[in-house]
Structures are given as C-alpha cells and as structure tokens.
Design an enzyme around this catalytic site. Structure first.
Site, PDB file in Angstrom:
ATOM      1  N   LYS A 197       0.858  -1.188   0.000  1.00  0.00           N
ATOM      2  CA  LYS A 197       0.000   0.000   0.000  1.00  0.00           C
ATOM      3  C   LYS A 197       0.889   1.231   0.000  1.00  0.00           C
ATOM      4  O   LYS A 197       1.665   1.453   0.923  1.00  0.00           O
ATOM      5  CB  LYS A 197      -0.910  -0.008   1.230  1.00  0.00           C
ATOM      6  CG  LYS A 197      -1.744   1.259   1.361  1.00  0.00           C
ATOM      7  CD  LYS A 197      -2.794   1.130   2.425  1.00  0.00           C
ATOM      8  CE  LYS A 197      -3.500   2.451   2.658  1.00  0.00           C
ATOM      9  NZ  LYS A 197      -4.535   2.362   3.697  1.00  0.00           N
ATOM     10  N   ARG A 207     -10.368  10.301   1.859  1.00  0.00           N
ATOM     11  CA  ARG A 207     -10.194  10.900   3.190  1.00  0.00           C
ATOM     12  C   ARG A 207     -11.326  11.863   3.512  1.00  0.00           C
ATOM     13  O   ARG A 207     -11.645  12.078   4.674  1.00  0.00           O
ATOM     14  CB  ARG A 207      -8.819  11.539   3.307  1.00  0.00           C
ATOM     15  CG  ARG A 207      -7.763  10.438   3.321  1.00  0.00           C
ATOM     16  CD  ARG A 207      -6.351  10.934   3.295  1.00  0.00           C
ATOM     17  NE  ARG A 207      -5.458   9.784   3.145  1.00  0.00           N
ATOM     18  CZ  ARG A 207      -4.166   9.869   2.874  1.00  0.00           C
ATOM     19  NH1 ARG A 207      -3.598  11.053   2.742  1.00  0.00           N
ATOM     20  NH2 ARG A 207      -3.444   8.784   2.751  1.00  0.00           N
ATOM     21  N   GLU A 235       7.353  -6.655   1.246  1.00  0.00           N
ATOM     22  CA  GLU A 235       6.154  -6.503   2.078  1.00  0.00           C
ATOM     23  C   GLU A 235       5.183  -7.677   1.875  1.00  0.00           C
ATOM     24  O   GLU A 235       4.600  -8.199   2.816  1.00  0.00           O
ATOM     25  CB  GLU A 235       5.433  -5.193   1.737  1.00  0.00           C
ATOM     26  CG  GLU A 235       6.085  -3.942   2.298  1.00  0.00           C
ATOM     27  CD  GLU A 235       5.749  -3.728   3.777  1.00  0.00           C
ATOM     28  OE1 GLU A 235       5.122  -4.605   4.390  1.00  0.00           O
ATOM     29  OE2 GLU A 235       6.133  -2.667   4.302  1.00  0.00           O
ATOM     30  N   LYS A 250      -2.188  -1.588  -3.823  1.00  0.00           N
ATOM     31  CA  LYS A 250      -3.022  -0.395  -3.800  1.00  0.00           C
ATOM     32  C   LYS A 250      -2.153   0.837  -3.904  1.00  0.00           C
ATOM     33  O   LYS A 250      -1.182   0.908  -3.156  1.00  0.00           O
ATOM     34  CB  LYS A 250      -3.803  -0.401  -2.481  1.00  0.00           C
ATOM     35  CG  LYS A 250      -4.607   0.835  -2.213  1.00  0.00           C
ATOM     36  CD  LYS A 250      -5.213   0.762  -0.840  1.00  0.00           C
ATOM     37  CE  LYS A 250      -5.828   2.107  -0.555  1.00  0.00           C
ATOM     38  NZ  LYS A 250      -6.209   2.269   0.807  1.00  0.00           N
ATOM     39  N   SER A 276     -10.082   5.706  -4.612  1.00  0.00           N
ATOM     40  CA  SER A 276     -10.987   6.841  -4.751  1.00  0.00           C
ATOM     41  C   SER A 276     -10.522   7.860  -5.796  1.00  0.00           C
ATOM     42  O   SER A 276     -11.335   8.362  -6.579  1.00  0.00           O
ATOM     43  CB  SER A 276     -11.174   7.526  -3.394  1.00  0.00           C
ATOM     44  OG  SER A 276      -9.929   7.954  -2.868  1.00  0.00           O
TER      45      SER A 276
HETATM   46  C1  PBG Z   1      -7.147   3.264   5.556  1.00  0.00           C
HETATM   47  C2  PBG Z   1      -7.569   3.212   4.129  1.00  0.00           C
HETATM   48  C3  PBG Z   1      -7.464   4.223   3.176  1.00  0.00           C
HETATM   49  C4  PBG Z   1      -8.004   3.727   2.000  1.00  0.00           C
HETATM   50  C5  PBG Z   1      -8.435   2.429   2.258  1.00  0.00           C
HETATM   51  N1  PBG Z   1      -8.128   2.126   3.572  1.00  0.00           N
HETATM   52  C6  PBG Z   1      -6.998   5.624   3.323  1.00  0.00           C
HETATM   53  C7  PBG Z   1      -5.594   5.946   3.586  1.00  0.00           C
HETATM   54  O1  PBG Z   1      -4.715   5.085   3.681  1.00  0.00           O
HETATM   55  O2  PBG Z   1      -5.360   7.129   3.737  1.00  0.00           O
HETATM   56  C8  PBG Z   1      -8.085   4.483   0.710  1.00  0.00           C
HETATM   57  C9  PBG Z   1      -9.021   3.933  -0.306  1.00  0.00           C
HETATM   58  C10 PBG Z   1      -9.339   4.858  -1.423  1.00  0.00           C
HETATM   59  O3  PBG Z   1      -8.710   5.900  -1.642  1.00  0.00           O
HETATM   60  O4  PBG Z   1     -10.293   4.528  -2.145  1.00  0.00           O
HETATM   61  N2  PBG Z   1      -8.198   2.896   6.413  1.00  0.00           N
END
Ligand code: PBG
Length: 329
Positions: A197, A207, A235, A250, A276
């Site tokens: 990630k 967010r 990882e 991701k 997102s």
């Molecule tokens: C953390 C989490 C995030 C996303 C999924 N799980 C946000 C972050 O790491 O800031 C982001 C998913 C997205 O942008 O669609 N709980």
C-alpha cells in the site's frame, strides 16, 4: 512483396473470433464493492469528492448491498465513520460500533451469499486521523497499534466478518491479527492483507469520504514510497509469512507493474484496489467529455486484471456488473 510470416490480425477479424482468443475476462465475481457507513446518518449523503458515491446509513447500506447483489456482486468491503473519535480510536473495537453493527446486519440479511470484508485500520476512528496511536512526539507507535488492530479484528470477526483486511501498514500487523483471531476461536476468519500500500495522493477523495485525513503530517512513515517496487515484494512475502490468505496492491492504475510482480511472486489470490482518486479521475474525465465512462472503466479494469489481479475493489462495481450483464445479453 512484403511477406510477414505471422499475421496476428487474422484473429481480430470478427467479434466472435476476438472473443474466442481473449486472454483476460472480467466478471461480476471479480469485483468487490467498497461501502462507507456513517453512524450519524439517517439517509445516504453524497460524497463531495466522489460524485455518485454515498456515505450510507445503516438502513441505506442494506439497500445498496442488496442492489449490488442483484447486479451479481458477491463481496463488499466496509469502512465505518463513528460518531465519536478519540486518540486511540476505541470505537473501532466497540462491539456495538458502526462497522460491527453493519456487519451483523449484513450477515443477518445475506448470510453466506455475501462475502463481508472488514477494513481494519484506525484512521477513521482516531481524532488525529492517523492509522495508529501516537507517541508524545507525534510519531506512530507501531507495536502499541498492533494490539488495537488485533482487538478490532476480533470484534469484526465476532460480528461475522468473513475476511479481515488490515490496511494500516504497521509491521507485524498480519501476524498480530492472525494470532488474536486464532486465540479467540476465529481460526476460519481469513485475512486479506493490504501488502503493498503506497503513500498515494490517490486516496485524497477517500479521506473526505471517510473523514480520515490526518490532522498533522502525512502517512509516509508507514505507507510505502511510490518510487519503490522491490519493497512491494518484500512486504508481500512478509505478509504471506505472517499468515495472509490473500494479498493486495493499492492503488491499481499507478501500480500495474507492482501488480504484475506480486502476481509472479505468489500464487495466493491477489486483489488490486482501484482507489478513490482513480474513480474520481475516471468520473471527471467522462463528465468533461474526454471519453465514455463505461468504455474507460471497463478498459481500466481489464488492464488491472491483465496485469495479474484476480479481483478488483472498485467504486464502479455496481455499474460494471450491470454493463457486463448487458454485454452478455
Ligand atoms: C485506511 C484506508 C485508506 C483507503 C483504504 N483504507 C486511506 C488511507 O490510507 O489514507 C483508501 C481507499 C481509497 O482511496 O479509495 N483505512
């Protein structure tokens, strides 16, 4: 006279020929729908940064998932927005907390017909917005955070989650969660590890959706540097060693090389999260007339599958399932 020995175009001549030799396919079964549930809401509220996506109330979540099920979607990943936040994020492991309640209601409604995945992290629950507990100097305390992830995982499993998906990028989180699940009789609950990630700008819209932006600083001391590829393999292998049943990369579109390499590094089921910001880009470009949304989304998802992902988390899941149905018809 030109004399090409090999003529790949022969197999592109008709739609039926192209279907026959198609290497990668996309089905509703490959898609996971992300959903936000906000404890404070009585009705769904559109997310300003993600047109067409909503924070759900407990009731509207059931309707959305039921609609997804009707379209052929079999899996949902849940994010909760609690009414009360504190420094530790204690609502994350409250038995009556927002996600635990949502899981119980979904399982009551759909039983085993819907795979319920619980995102396991603290950023939606902490008042400072970081994914773990802070030391006095403001840095995230890795090992103190592991205990809280473990408690949260047990609460999520007890509520009925099929899969726990730790997304905080703390070292050792998969092992800590696996141990806690096993110790509490949840040895059949699986773990989908957000293994690679990245600290990505592409999470910006999320967010706002999850009300989880860090109040100070950023997440670069725990999420991966976008410049690194080999580290993603490290990882991933660590997470597998610690007991992950499935792994994730991701974001997706900006990390297709990573998806491909992780695919080669493991035979475990591999998920990619089309996040997102990727959703927002596709929507905005389509709204501006750059291309047709449907074609752009389908091409994007097939590209993610072609890179090696078995399944994709996408905010477009419901539409895509309908489009695929129409193509079949
Ligand atoms: C953390 C989490 C995030 C996303 C999924 N799980 C946000 C972050 O790491 O800031 C982001 C998913 C997205 O942008 O669609 N709980």
């Amino acid at each position: 006279m030109p004399f090409p020995v090999d003529r790949p175009r022969r197999l592109r001549r008709t739609p039926a020929l192209r279907r026959l030799v198609r290497e990668t396919r996309l089905r509703a079964d490959d898609l996971i729908l992300p959903a936000f549930v906000n404890e404070a809401l009585d009705a769904p509220r559109e997310i300003s940064t993600m047109p067409g996506q909503f924070q759900e109330s407990h009731d509207s979540l059931l309707r959305t998932v039921s609609d997804a099920k009707a379209a052929g979607i079999n899996a949902v990943i849940l994010f909760g927005i609690p009414q009360h936040k504190d420094a530790e994020g204690s609502e994350a492991w409250n038995e009556q907390g927002v996600v635990q309640t949502a899981i119980r209601r979904l399982k009551h409604e759909f039983g085993d017909a819907m795979v319920v995945i619980a995102d396991n992290c603290l950023d939606e629950y902490t008042d400072h917005g970081h994914c773990g507990v802070l030391r006095p100097d403001g840095s995230v305390d890795n090992d103190a955070t592991l205990d809280l992830y473990a408690r949260t995982a047990v609460a999520q499993a007890a509520a009925g989650a099929d899969i726990i998906a730790p997304s905080g990028m703390m070292d050792g989180q998969v092992a800590a969660i696996r141990q806690a699940l096993d110790d509490n009789g949840f040895d059949e609950t699986a773990i989908l590890a957000y293994s690679a990630k990245y600290a990505s700008v592409m999470y910006g819209p999320f967010r706002v959706a999850a009300d989880s932006a860090p109040k100070q600083g950023d997440r670069r001391s725990y999420q991966m540097d976008v410049a690194n590829q080999r580290e993603a393999i490290r990882e991933t292998l660590l997470d597998i060693d610690e007991g992950a049943d499935m792994v994730m990369v991701k974001p997706a579109m900006t990390a297709l090389d990573v998806v491909a390499r992780v695919r080669d590094a493991t035979d475990l089921p591999l998920c990619a999260y089309c996040v997102s910001g990727e959703y927002a880009m596709l929507r905005a470009a389509a709204a501006a007339g750059a291309f047709e949304e449907r074609a752009a989304v389908l091409e994007t998802l097939i590209g993610i599958r072609r890179a090696g992902a078995d399944m994709v988390i996408t905010y477009h899941a419901r539409e895509v399932a309908r489009w695929l149905d129409e193509e079949e018809a």
